[in-house]
Write a protein that holds these residues in place. Structure first.
Motif, PDB file in Angstrom:
ATOM      1  N   ASN A  40      -4.117  13.976   1.988  1.00 46.81           N
ATOM      2  CA  ASN A  40      -3.543  12.656   2.238  1.00 46.81           C
ATOM      3  C   ASN A  40      -4.366  11.550   1.591  1.00 46.81           C
ATOM      4  OD1 ASN A  40      -1.421  11.145   3.507  1.00 46.81           O
ATOM      5  ND2 ASN A  40      -2.920  10.402   4.981  1.00 46.81           N
ATOM      6  N   ARG A  41      -5.584  11.881   1.196  1.00 51.69           N
ATOM      7  CA  ARG A  41      -6.428  10.944   0.452  1.00 51.69           C
ATOM      8  C   ARG A  41      -6.371  11.216  -1.055  1.00 51.69           C
ATOM      9  NH1 ARG A  41     -10.067   7.894   3.358  1.00 51.69           N
ATOM     10  NH2 ARG A  41      -9.317   7.662   5.501  1.00 51.69           N
ATOM     11  N   GLY A  42      -5.480  12.118  -1.453  1.00 48.14           N
ATOM     12  CA  GLY A  42      -5.324  12.405  -2.877  1.00 48.14           C
ATOM     13  C   GLY A  42      -6.290  13.441  -3.415  1.00 48.14           C
ATOM     14  N   ILE A  43      -6.973  14.185  -2.533  1.00 53.97           N
ATOM     15  CA  ILE A  43      -7.950  15.190  -2.947  1.00 53.97           C
ATOM     16  C   ILE A  43      -7.321  16.576  -2.861  1.00 53.97           C
ATOM     17  CG2 ILE A  43     -10.173  16.249  -2.385  1.00 53.97           C
ATOM     18  CD1 ILE A  43     -11.004  13.521  -1.235  1.00 53.97           C
ATOM     19  N   LYS A  44      -7.332  17.299  -3.965  1.00 50.52           N
ATOM     20  CA  LYS A  44      -6.783  18.655  -3.975  1.00 50.52           C
ATOM     21  C   LYS A  44      -7.771  19.599  -3.295  1.00 50.52           C
ATOM     22  CE  LYS A  44      -3.773  18.499  -8.035  1.00 50.52           C
ATOM     23  NZ  LYS A  44      -3.474  19.124  -9.339  1.00 50.52           N
ATOM     24  N   ALA A  45      -7.379  20.112  -2.140  1.00 49.50           N
ATOM     25  CA  ALA A  45      -8.274  20.954  -1.347  1.00 49.50           C
ATOM     26  C   ALA A  45      -7.623  22.297  -1.045  1.00 49.50           C
ATOM     27  CB  ALA A  45      -8.647  20.249  -0.042  1.00 49.50           C
TER      28      ALA A  45
ATOM     29  N   GLN B 149       0.819  -1.214   0.000  1.00 51.97           N
ATOM     30  CA  GLN B 149       0.000   0.000   0.000  1.00 51.97           C
ATOM     31  C   GLN B 149       0.851   1.260   0.000  1.00 51.97           C
ATOM     32  OE1 GLN B 149       0.554  -1.970   2.576  1.00 51.97           O
ATOM     33  NE2 GLN B 149      -0.055  -1.104   4.544  1.00 51.97           N
ATOM     34  N   HIS B 150       2.168   1.104   0.232  1.00 53.71           N
ATOM     35  CA  HIS B 150       3.057   2.273   0.255  1.00 53.71           C
ATOM     36  C   HIS B 150       3.942   2.339  -0.987  1.00 53.71           C
ATOM     37  CE1 HIS B 150       1.756   2.854   4.339  1.00 53.71           C
ATOM     38  NE2 HIS B 150       2.182   1.667   4.686  1.00 53.71           N
ATOM     39  N   ALA B 151       3.554   1.637  -2.045  1.00 54.93           N
ATOM     40  CA  ALA B 151       4.348   1.640  -3.275  1.00 54.93           C
ATOM     41  C   ALA B 151       4.394   3.037  -3.889  1.00 54.93           C
ATOM     42  CB  ALA B 151       3.746   0.656  -4.283  1.00 54.93           C
ATOM     43  N   LEU B 152       5.519   3.366  -4.505  1.00 59.12           N
ATOM     44  CA  LEU B 152       5.678   4.677  -5.138  1.00 59.12           C
ATOM     45  C   LEU B 152       5.046   4.635  -6.525  1.00 59.12           C
ATOM     46  CD1 LEU B 152       9.365   5.538  -4.132  1.00 59.12           C
ATOM     47  CD2 LEU B 152       7.237   6.111  -2.967  1.00 59.12           C
ATOM     48  N   ASP B 153       3.716   4.582  -6.541  1.00 58.57           N
ATOM     49  CA  ASP B 153       2.993   4.503  -7.802  1.00 58.57           C
ATOM     50  C   ASP B 153       2.309   5.839  -8.090  1.00 58.57           C
ATOM     51  OD1 ASP B 153       1.041   4.546  -5.891  1.00 58.57           O
ATOM     52  OD2 ASP B 153       0.322   2.499  -6.262  1.00 58.57           O
ATOM     53  N   ALA B 154       1.456   5.842  -9.119  1.00 57.92           N
ATOM     54  CA  ALA B 154       0.792   7.083  -9.514  1.00 57.92           C
ATOM     55  C   ALA B 154      -0.098   7.613  -8.397  1.00 57.92           C
ATOM     56  CB  ALA B 154      -0.035   6.840 -10.777  1.00 57.92           C
ATOM     57  N   GLU B 155      -0.725   6.706  -7.648  1.00 58.04           N
ATOM     58  CA  GLU B 155      -1.583   7.136  -6.544  1.00 58.04           C
ATOM     59  C   GLU B 155      -0.771   7.843  -5.462  1.00 58.04           C
ATOM     60  OE1 GLU B 155      -4.537   5.187  -3.155  1.00 58.04           O
ATOM     61  OE2 GLU B 155      -3.847   3.970  -4.858  1.00 58.04           O
ATOM     62  N   TYR B 156       0.414   7.326  -5.168  1.00 60.97           N
ATOM     63  CA  TYR B 156       1.277   7.940  -4.153  1.00 60.97           C
ATOM     64  C   TYR B 156       1.667   9.361  -4.579  1.00 60.97           C
ATOM     65  CZ  TYR B 156       5.394   8.901  -1.306  1.00 60.97           C
ATOM     66  OH  TYR B 156       6.306   9.502  -0.468  1.00 60.97           O
ATOM     67  N   PHE B 157       2.132   9.501  -5.809  1.00 59.75           N
ATOM     68  CA  PHE B 157       2.554  10.819  -6.272  1.00 59.75           C
ATOM     69  C   PHE B 157       1.363  11.766  -6.404  1.00 59.75           C
ATOM     70  CE2 PHE B 157       6.167   8.201  -7.766  1.00 59.75           C
ATOM     71  CZ  PHE B 157       7.179   8.886  -7.097  1.00 59.75           C
ATOM     72  N   GLY B 158       0.176  11.198  -6.642  1.00 53.95           N
ATOM     73  CA  GLY B 158      -1.024  12.026  -6.646  1.00 53.95           C
ATOM     74  C   GLY B 158      -1.300  12.613  -5.272  1.00 53.95           C
ATOM     75  N   ARG B 159      -1.067  11.813  -4.220  1.00 52.73           N
ATOM     76  CA  ARG B 159      -1.243  12.319  -2.857  1.00 52.73           C
ATOM     77  C   ARG B 159      -0.225  13.412  -2.547  1.00 52.73           C
ATOM     78  NH1 ARG B 159      -1.560   6.836  -1.477  1.00 52.73           N
ATOM     79  NH2 ARG B 159       0.361   6.952  -0.265  1.00 52.73           N
ATOM     80  N   MET B 160       1.024  13.228  -3.001  1.00 53.37           N
ATOM     81  CA  MET B 160       2.045  14.245  -2.763  1.00 53.37           C
ATOM     82  C   MET B 160       1.685  15.554  -3.480  1.00 53.37           C
ATOM     83  SD  MET B 160       4.071  12.858  -0.656  1.00 53.37           S
ATOM     84  CE  MET B 160       2.566  12.064  -0.065  1.00 53.37           C
ATOM     85  N   ASP B 161       1.156  15.417  -4.692  1.00 57.34           N
ATOM     86  CA  ASP B 161       0.743  16.595  -5.460  1.00 57.34           C
ATOM     87  C   ASP B 161      -0.403  17.302  -4.744  1.00 57.34           C
ATOM     88  OD1 ASP B 161       0.735  18.374  -7.633  1.00 57.34           O
ATOM     89  OD2 ASP B 161      -0.863  17.254  -8.630  1.00 57.34           O
TER      90      ASP B 161
END
Length: 287
Positions: free
Chosen positions: A164-169, A111-123
């Motif tokens: 942290n859930r990948g939502i731009k707020a 669940q902590h893989a550096l995938d597109a979802e992870y980088f989406g959360r960082m963005d």
């Protein structure tokens, strides 16, 4: 207050098992666990340290290990010393495997893989920090959610949780005498949500804030009548523009964020009265 030792053993960061354990323990009154965290347990030597700790402080063991050899050794040891040993995720993983008809991969930390979802959360996290407290209003159209509210209605921490859930707020404070950014009138993509709070509770929180900052408590910032008027005016604006409103007086950050994510999901499916589907203007009269 009854105390007991609780060993939380994970082959990853331990976030999952920590959350599960605390959600369970909180259901019992007058008990307090003495927590022992054993994270990133992936080798025999690391497991040796866990077993030594359990031997020294016997208590309940909860684990999320996927390596079969480590799992079996931990369970055998706990059986030998007669302490409960609970594989937290096994029931769900086994049920999913049976339903899907496939075997799980049994790889720790997937669940902590550096995938597109992870980088989406960082963005999303970068976006929340850059658009905190009304900053960078020129690109608010890129937000998924914009939170509006008077001071101390938990706008910032809610945005961070959503990120942290990948939502731009983004969040914009409502300050008496200060106009809203003109960009807010042209938004079509973001869901705009109004946050409100009980005025008396708000006064108390603001007074505590001023004490921490060693500032004068005689300002209108904590005047009950002024605060009550702020909250009323803000709610009127939310109603006038047809924005959904969440009262955060007795809600945790997690509960507020969960409500917002539900609003987002309903909006995207076109099922939220008073809130247009994504791509339509987010302003307008309430229905």
């Amino acid at each position: 207050m009854r105390q007991f030792h609780l060993h939380l053993v994970s082959d990853a960061t331990g976030e999952t098992i920590n959350s599960v354990a605390r959600a369970c323990v909180i259901q019992f009154d007058d008990v307090r666990p003495v927590e022992h965290f054993w994270n990133l347990v992936r080798t025999e030597r690391q497991l040796d340290m866990v077993l030594e700790g359990v031997q020294e402080n016997r208590g309940l063991v909860m684990f999320t290990l996927v390596d079969e050899k480590l799992r079996r050794r931990l369970q055998d040891f706990c059986r030998e010393v007669q302490v409960p040993c609970i594989p937290v995720l096994d029931p769900l993983i086994n049920a999913l495997a049976a339903f899907l008809g496939v075997e799980s991969q049994r790889q720790p930390g997937r669940q902590h893989a550096l995938d597109a979802e992870y980088f989406g959360r960082m963005d999303a996290m970068d976006f929340a920090l850059a658009h905190d407290d009304g900053q960078s209003s020129w690109d608010l159209h890129e937000a998924d959610v914009i939170l509006m509210g008077v001071s101390r209605t938990s706008k910032t921490p809610t945005c961070i949780y959503l990120a942290n859930r990948g939502i731009k707020a983004a969040n914009i404070p409502i300050v008496p005498g200060c106009p809203m950014p003109p960009e807010i009138e042209k938004l079509t993509r973001p869901l705009v949500v109004g946050l409100t709070k009980d005025p008396d509770r708000l006064v108390q929180i603001r007074r505590n804030r001023l004490k921490l900052l060693n500032q004068n408590e005689s300002s209108t910032y904590v005047d009950p009548e002024v605060v009550r008027a702020e909250v009323t005016d803000a709610r009127r604006m939310f109603t006038r523009r047809g924005w959904p409103v969440i009262d955060v007086s007795r809600r945790s950050i997690e509960e507020t964020a969960a409500e917002i994510m539900m609003l987002l999901a309903r909006r995207q499916s076109g099922g939220l009265p008073g809130v247009p589907p994504e791509g339509s203007p987010s302003q307008g009269p309430a229905t």
